[in-house]
Design a protein around this motif. Structure first.
Motif, PDB file in Angstrom:
ATOM      1  N   ILE A   1      36.684  -2.952 -32.387  1.00  0.00           N
ATOM      2  CA  ILE A   1      37.325  -3.442 -33.621  1.00  0.00           C
ATOM      3  C   ILE A   1      38.510  -4.351 -33.283  1.00  0.00           C
ATOM      4  O   ILE A   1      38.647  -5.442 -33.826  1.00  0.00           O
ATOM      5  N   PHE A   2      39.364  -3.890 -32.341  1.00  0.00           N
ATOM      6  CA  PHE A   2      40.619  -4.626 -32.117  1.00  0.00           C
ATOM      7  C   PHE A   2      40.468  -5.827 -31.174  1.00  0.00           C
ATOM      8  O   PHE A   2      41.220  -6.777 -31.261  1.00  0.00           O
ATOM      9  N   VAL A   3      39.477  -5.752 -30.247  1.00  0.00           N
ATOM     10  CA  VAL A   3      39.378  -6.849 -29.268  1.00  0.00           C
ATOM     11  C   VAL A   3      38.371  -7.906 -29.707  1.00  0.00           C
ATOM     12  O   VAL A   3      38.555  -9.093 -29.477  1.00  0.00           O
ATOM     13  N   ILE A   4      37.296  -7.468 -30.403  1.00  0.00           N
ATOM     14  CA  ILE A   4      36.251  -8.452 -30.735  1.00  0.00           C
ATOM     15  C   ILE A   4      36.362  -8.913 -32.191  1.00  0.00           C
ATOM     16  O   ILE A   4      36.312 -10.093 -32.491  1.00  0.00           O
ATOM     17  N   LEU A   5      36.570  -7.955 -33.120  1.00  0.00           N
ATOM     18  CA  LEU A   5      36.601  -8.334 -34.539  1.00  0.00           C
ATOM     19  C   LEU A   5      37.924  -8.957 -34.969  1.00  0.00           C
ATOM     20  O   LEU A   5      37.954  -9.921 -35.717  1.00  0.00           O
TER      21      LEU A   5
END
Length: 582
Positions: free
Chosen positions: A71-75
């Motif tokens: 969630i935090f690195v890709i989205l």
């Protein structure tokens, strides 16, 4: 209609982009709201869960952390990028539209407005004030809603965790709302005052930069430094007053937002001690309080920026509301097929209402192709008279007819299109010589430009310049001599080729050689056109068809040079005095 409603008209074309940005923003702000829930889950269901072996705990922990990293690195990064980009893109497009409209407005304002307003003041409104309003779009139309959405989501999640504790955490909200309202009312006024002080510094600076030759030649740098200090100090005082009030607002509002977490920590700790709540819920709750009051703090920041941008909006719209003195009346006709008969019928004119008139009851009938010279002492009203023909000002009484039609019945731009003017101080723009000549007819060919320059006796000196027609002339044409500037201005009128010509003191400030070249060019230019010459040196207008002597705003004598010399009146005396001087 308030400034905000008027501003929203500029915003309207971009409403879809704004809604899109808000949606992206809500996702951006919602993602961090997962963190407190993650803490609760890790503390209660993994770390504090005695039913699990340590290997199971690690496995669960890895799984949940894996999801979080996705969630935090890709989205999150692309969401963050597009939110920033679209917010700034929309803000910048709106400012572009406003400045565009302001420039149109600036070009329609009358000579009277510019006679009473400093250029720097106008520039300040178009640059500084418009720039300030961008915050309204970004803070007011976007961040405001995002922060409100974040607060609502946070409160909803908190209610599902513990109702009583949520109520405790919201106890201070009414105080918060009241203090914001109280403090930010006054801030708008203080911001307007500060913007005005900044505009004054800017207009002072603008004038002084243009007048630097005067400052240096009189060696008054120290005196000017003192005067600039006064302006600068005035801005400093206004800025500090604004800052003081701003600081007070923040001190009060942030104190309120800091007390709330203390109440929650105290109350939730009691509940945990009594066994009515888990440690994970307590930690999650304290994290949510931070998520709740952070946007509230941001809202305070937004209120400051919003207040500032609304104050700037007020100044922008105050400027947009300046009325035009000279406008086309309904049904105004295009001015075409001009022969060039001009009649003044009982014309009276004063620059401002209530001031004594500069022209009184002037009547004059000028036939097509005639050359009329206006002479007399300075301040008699000669230049005022010719500035009424292109409607730089409108007559106070009486009327001016062109080919039998009142000039106020024509569309003003089409009227001016038929009039060529050469003034005493012709303004050139800092571009090339060619671009300055092209002002006469922007779509002309290079050949036409050269023809016009030759007719104005300007071609030879232009070819001797460093880059010929491409030579940049500097601001207001400073790199050219007076005579050269004058010939570029005459070339402009040759290119325009208008049926009516106005020469206002066109040769008064020149050396003899330039004067001869210019006189020759002007006589060629005046041929077959209705021409008005305002002249100081009488030797240059003896060839005129009629000479009109004006004194104190009234016509005192009319006739040819010979007739007036025989009459031995005002003109004769003026001529004798000048001959003696020569």
């Amino acid at each position: 209609m308030g400034s905000i409603q008027r501003y929203l008209k500029f915003v309207k074309p971009y409403r879809l982009q704004i809604i899109g940005t808000i949606i992206i923003g809500i996702i951006k702000f919602a993602i961090p709201l997962i963190i407190p829930l993650l803490i609760k889950y890790v503390v209660d269901d993994i770390v504090g869960n005695d039913g699990l072996s340590s290997a199971d705990k690690k496995e669960k922990l890895l799984a949940v952390m894996g999801i979080m990293f996705v969630i935090f690195v890709i989205l999150r990064p692309p969401i963050e990028y597009y939110r920033q980009y679209f917010a700034q893109w929309t803000g910048s497009k709106i400012l572009y539209d406003i400045r565009d409209q302001l420039f149109t407005h600036i070009q329609k304002l009358s000579f009277r407005y510019y006679a009473n307003t400093r250029a720097g003041e106008v520039i300040s409104r178009v640059i500084n004030d418009v720039e300030q309003t961008k915050n309204f779009v970004i803070s007011g139309l976007m961040n405001l809603w995002l922060d409100i959405a974040t607060i609502i989501i946070a409160i909803a999640v908190m209610f599902t965790m513990n109702v009583k504790l949520t109520i405790v955490s919201l106890i201070l909200l009414p105080f918060y709302a009241f203090s914001v309202r109280f403090f930010f009312g006054k801030l708008r006024e203080l911001t307007r005052v500060r913007s005005q002080a900044l505009a004054e510094v800017q207009s002072y600076l603008h004038e002084r930069v243009q007048g630097m030759p005067v400052i240096k030649s009189f060696a008054i740098e120290d005196h000017e430094q003192k005067r600039f200090d006064e302006q600068n100090k005035n801005f400093l005082h206004k800025a500090l007053e604004h800052t003081r009030w701003n600081a007070k607002s923040f001190a009060v509002v942030n104190t309120i937002t800091d007390i709330a977490p203390l109440l929650v920590i105290g109350y939730s700790a009691f509940l945990v001690i009594d066994g009515k709540m888990t440690v994970g819920t307590m930690v999650a709750f304290i994290a949510y309080i931070d998520r709740l009051y952070n946007p509230l703090r941001r809202l305070v920041n937004s209120s400051t920026t919003l207040t500032q941008s609304i104050a700037s909006m007020d100044r922008v719209f105050e400027f947009i509301d300046v009325k035009y003195d000279i406008t086309d009346k309904p049904g105004a006709i295009e001015c075409k097929n001009v022969k060039g008969n001009i009649t003044f019928e009982n014309v009276t004119f004063s620059y401002n209402e209530g001031e004594p008139p500069v022209l009184k009851n002037i009547s004059l009938d000028v036939k097509k192709g005639e050359t009329i010279a206006l002479v007399g002492m300075s301040g008699g009203g000669k230049s005022s008279l010719v500035s009424l023909i292109p409607r730089f000002y409108d007559v106070s009484e009486g009327r001016i007819l062109l080919d039998g039609i009142d000039i106020r019945d024509f569309q003003v731009r089409s009227l001016r299109d038929k009039i060529g003017m050469v003034l005493q101080d012709n303004i050139l723009f800092s571009e090339s010589v060619e671009e300055n000549i092209l002002l006469g007819k922007p779509d002309a060919t290079k050949e036409e430009v050269i023809e016009a320059a030759k007719a104005a006796n300007a071609h030879d000196f232009i070819m001797n310049l460093q880059n010929g027609y491409d030579t940049k002339v500097g601001e207001r044409g400073v790199k050219l001599s007076g005579g050269q500037k004058q010939r570029v201005a005459i070339a402009r009128v040759f290119l325009k080729n208008p049926p009516i010509l106005i020469l206002d003191e066109a040769t008064s400030a020149l050396d003899l050689e330039s004067e001869h070249l210019i006189q020759e060019a002007l006589e060629k230019l005046a041929k077959d056109r209705t021409t008005f010459i305002v002249a100081h040196r009488l030797s240059t207008i003896t060839h005129a068809d009629r000479i009109v002597h004006i004194e104190n705003g009234e016509i005192t004598e009319i006739g040819t040079h010979e007739e007036l010399m025989q009459k031995k009146g005002h003109y004769y005396r003026l001529f004798q005095v000048q001959q003696l001087e020569n």
